[in-house]
Design a protein around this motif. Structure first.
Motif, short mmCIF file in Angstrom:
data_model
loop_
_atom_site.label_atom_id
_atom_site.label_comp_id
_atom_site.label_asym_id
_atom_site.label_seq_id
_atom_site.Cartn_x
_atom_site.Cartn_y
_atom_site.Cartn_z
N TYR A 138 22.40 82.11 4.72
CA TYR A 138 22.67 82.46 6.12
C TYR A 138 22.14 81.37 7.03
CZ TYR A 138 17.90 84.37 6.91
OH TYR A 138 16.54 84.54 7.05
N ASP A 139 22.73 81.34 8.24
CA ASP A 139 22.44 80.31 9.23
C ASP A 139 21.56 80.89 10.32
OD1 ASP A 139 22.42 78.23 11.01
OD2 ASP A 139 24.60 78.05 11.18
N ARG A 140 20.39 80.29 10.56
CA ARG A 140 19.49 80.80 11.59
C ARG A 140 20.02 80.58 13.00
NH1 ARG A 140 13.41 78.97 10.04
NH2 ARG A 140 13.62 78.24 12.19
N ALA A 141 21.04 79.75 13.16
CA ALA A 141 21.55 79.43 14.49
C ALA A 141 22.54 80.47 15.01
CB ALA A 141 22.21 78.05 14.49
N ARG A 142 22.90 81.46 14.18
CA ARG A 142 23.87 82.47 14.62
C ARG A 142 23.34 83.87 14.33
NH1 ARG A 142 26.95 78.63 12.26
NH2 ARG A 142 27.63 79.81 10.45
N PRO A 143 23.83 84.85 15.09
CA PRO A 143 23.33 86.23 14.93
C PRO A 143 23.42 86.72 13.50
CG PRO A 143 24.65 86.05 16.91
CD PRO A 143 24.82 84.74 16.18
N LEU A 144 22.45 87.55 13.13
CA LEU A 144 22.34 88.03 11.75
C LEU A 144 21.73 89.41 11.73
CD1 LEU A 144 22.08 87.31 8.53
CD2 LEU A 144 19.70 86.85 9.14
N ARG A 145 22.24 90.26 10.84
CA ARG A 145 21.60 91.53 10.54
C ARG A 145 21.39 91.58 9.02
NH1 ARG A 145 21.71 96.32 13.45
NH2 ARG A 145 23.54 95.53 14.59
N LEU A 146 20.14 91.80 8.61
CA LEU A 146 19.79 91.83 7.19
C LEU A 146 19.04 93.11 6.90
CD1 LEU A 146 19.80 90.26 4.52
CD2 LEU A 146 17.72 89.08 5.27
N THR A 147 19.58 93.91 6.00
CA THR A 147 19.05 95.24 5.72
C THR A 147 18.65 95.37 4.26
OG1 THR A 147 20.54 96.16 7.41
CG2 THR A 147 19.48 97.72 5.89
N PHE A 148 17.45 95.88 4.03
CA PHE A 148 16.98 96.19 2.67
C PHE A 148 16.73 97.70 2.61
CE2 PHE A 148 15.75 91.80 3.45
CZ PHE A 148 16.22 91.17 2.32
N ALA A 183 12.53 77.75 19.32
CA ALA A 183 12.33 76.32 19.49
C ALA A 183 13.12 75.53 18.45
CB ALA A 183 10.84 75.99 19.38
N ASP A 184 13.35 76.11 17.28
CA ASP A 184 14.01 75.39 16.19
C ASP A 184 14.94 76.33 15.45
OD1 ASP A 184 14.79 73.78 14.15
OD2 ASP A 184 12.86 73.72 13.13
N ASP A 185 16.25 76.11 15.60
CA ASP A 185 17.22 76.97 14.91
C ASP A 185 18.14 76.14 14.03
OD1 ASP A 185 18.82 75.68 16.72
OD2 ASP A 185 19.35 77.45 17.89
N ALA A 219 12.81 83.94 14.98
CA ALA A 219 12.51 85.18 15.70
C ALA A 219 13.48 86.30 15.35
CB ALA A 219 12.54 84.92 17.21
N VAL A 220 12.92 87.48 15.02
CA VAL A 220 13.73 88.64 14.67
C VAL A 220 13.13 89.89 15.29
CG1 VAL A 220 14.59 87.73 12.48
CG2 VAL A 220 12.43 89.01 12.53
N ASP A 221 13.98 90.90 15.49
CA ASP A 221 13.51 92.26 15.74
C ASP A 221 13.61 92.99 14.41
OD1 ASP A 221 12.94 92.12 18.45
OD2 ASP A 221 15.04 92.47 19.00
N ILE A 222 12.72 93.96 14.19
CA ILE A 222 12.77 94.67 12.92
C ILE A 222 12.72 96.18 13.15
CG2 ILE A 222 11.63 92.80 11.68
CD1 ILE A 222 9.14 94.59 11.50
N SER A 223 13.23 96.88 12.15
CA SER A 223 13.15 98.33 12.11
C SER A 223 12.57 98.71 10.76
CB SER A 223 14.54 98.95 12.28
OG SER A 223 14.48 100.36 12.11
N ARG A 268 18.60 89.37 14.15
CA ARG A 268 18.44 88.13 14.91
C ARG A 268 19.60 88.04 15.90
NH1 ARG A 268 15.65 83.45 15.30
NH2 ARG A 268 16.73 81.43 15.28
N THR A 269 19.29 88.20 17.18
CA THR A 269 20.31 88.27 18.22
C THR A 269 20.47 86.92 18.93
OG1 THR A 269 18.69 88.90 19.91
CG2 THR A 269 19.70 90.69 18.61
N ARG A 270 21.52 86.83 19.74
CA ARG A 270 21.73 85.60 20.52
C ARG A 270 20.56 85.34 21.46
NH1 ARG A 270 26.72 83.72 19.60
NH2 ARG A 270 28.32 85.17 18.88
N ARG A 271 20.01 86.41 22.00
CA ARG A 271 18.87 86.25 22.92
C ARG A 271 17.68 85.65 22.18
NH1 ARG A 271 14.44 89.12 23.49
NH2 ARG A 271 15.25 90.80 22.17
N LEU A 272 17.40 86.14 20.98
CA LEU A 272 16.28 85.61 20.21
C LEU A 272 16.54 84.17 19.77
CD1 LEU A 272 15.48 88.74 18.01
CD2 LEU A 272 14.05 87.79 19.83
#
Length: 325
Positions: A113-123, A79-81, A34-38, A70-74
């Motif tokens: 990168y690890d899906r279990a921890r917060p992440l910001r990925l910018t293109f 279900a699977d991180d 799960a991610v939020d996007i801009s 990808r935030t801590r809330r997300l």
């Protein structure tokens, strides 16, 4: 089940403009967690191609500029991180932020990168990435070790770096042409190679890991791929080119549950199968295609092709022609 039958394609092409952002966020969330996007609302395009290779999933993403978060809330709601992503930027550039690191990654560079921890990925520009999504335990790294390599460009020594990028890129692009078992075997080799790069980054001593044998096997596989057209490609010739004994060569392949000869034949069959399905090779006889990839006997080729794929080369070519019509 063949790799093709399990492949999935998602594209914004047929999605109304006002729905694209939501659609794209949902597709990325299904694929990477799960991610939020801009993204720019007015002009946006994106495509995701994905398919499984055993416990590993291969993914190609092409898109316009965007940022995913990808935030801590997300993460808490996922279900699977318990997965990591090995990503190759094959076009464009990326900025990745995780575990207090903030790195710029150029085209042709790999990172984890690890899906279990917060992440910001910018293109910041149109991009293409090729990735493997895999259970974190397959990398063989402890939690603290994984934290030390995430969001950091993996730039190993030149020879190893070339193997990493070429193996991963080729696997993601062509896995659908392999029998499932072959695709899974190559995927494991790529993961082994990434693990080797990670071990170098962590400063592990070669004597403490199976790095030497793993790297020898990967180099030998690359050599085999480069010399498939040579009808004299034999275990003796391969061992001689790598300054090892034939006995040691066979030992390297034992762990893969396949002999050197079987591996060569398997790779040649895959190239023939691919060429027989291509329109530009329609003017070549089946015997010519077989000969091109090192089969000296057309009858032997037809027999092993049928054993491997359940159809004759002629039947495969006719089926492929109908599908491409």
């Amino acid at each position: 089940m063949s790799p093709d039958s399990a492949a999935t394609l998602h594209t914004t092409e047929s999605v109304p403009a006002h729905r694209r952002r939501v659609y794209w966020r949902d597709v990325l969330s299904q694929t990477f967690g799960a991610v939020d996007i801009s993204v720019p609302e007015e002009v946006y395009a994106g495509t995701v191609r994905t398919s499984p290779l055993g416990r590993i999933r291969r993914v190609t993403v092409e898109g316009d500029p965007m940022q995913t978060l990808r935030t801590r809330r997300l993460i808490a709601g996922s279900a699977d991180d318990n997965h990591v992503v090995v990503m190759l930027v094959s076009r464009g550039n990326a900025r990745v932020e995780q575990d207090t690191r903030d790195a710029y990654v150029g085209s042709g560079t790999l990172f984890v990168y690890d899906r279990a921890r917060p992440l910001r990925l910018t293109f910041p520009e149109p991009f293409r990435t090729k990735s493997l999504v895999l259970p974190r335990h397959l990398l063989g790294l402890g939690e603290s070790e994984l934290r030390r390599i995430t969001a950091s460009p993996l730039r190993p020594e030149p020879g190893l770096g070339s193997l990493v990028t070429s193996f991963l890129s080729r696997l993601v692009d062509t896995a659908a042409t392999y029998p499932q078992q072959t695709g899974e075997s190559i995927a494991r080799s790529v993961v082994d190679l990434v693990q080797t790069v990670a071990e170098e980054r962590l400063g592990r001593a070669a004597a403490d890991t199976p790095t030497a044998a793993r790297m020898s096997l990967l180099r030998i596989r690359a050599y085999i791929d480069q010399h498939l057209t040579d009808p004299d490609l034999t275990p003796e010739a391969i061992a001689r080119a790598h300054h090892i004994s034939v006995r040691y060569l066979h030992k390297l392949f034992e762990a893969e549950d396949v002999t050197v000869g079987q591996w060569i034949q398997q790779r040649r069959l895959e190239r023939c199968r691919r060429d027989l399905a291509r329109r530009h090779a329609a003017g070549l006889t089946i015997a010519a295609v077989a000969n091109r990839w090192g089969f000296s006997s057309a009858s032997h080729f037809s027999r092993v092709f049928r054993i491997a794929y359940g159809v004759s080369p002629a039947e495969w070519r006719r089926t492929a022609a109908l599908q491409n019509a």
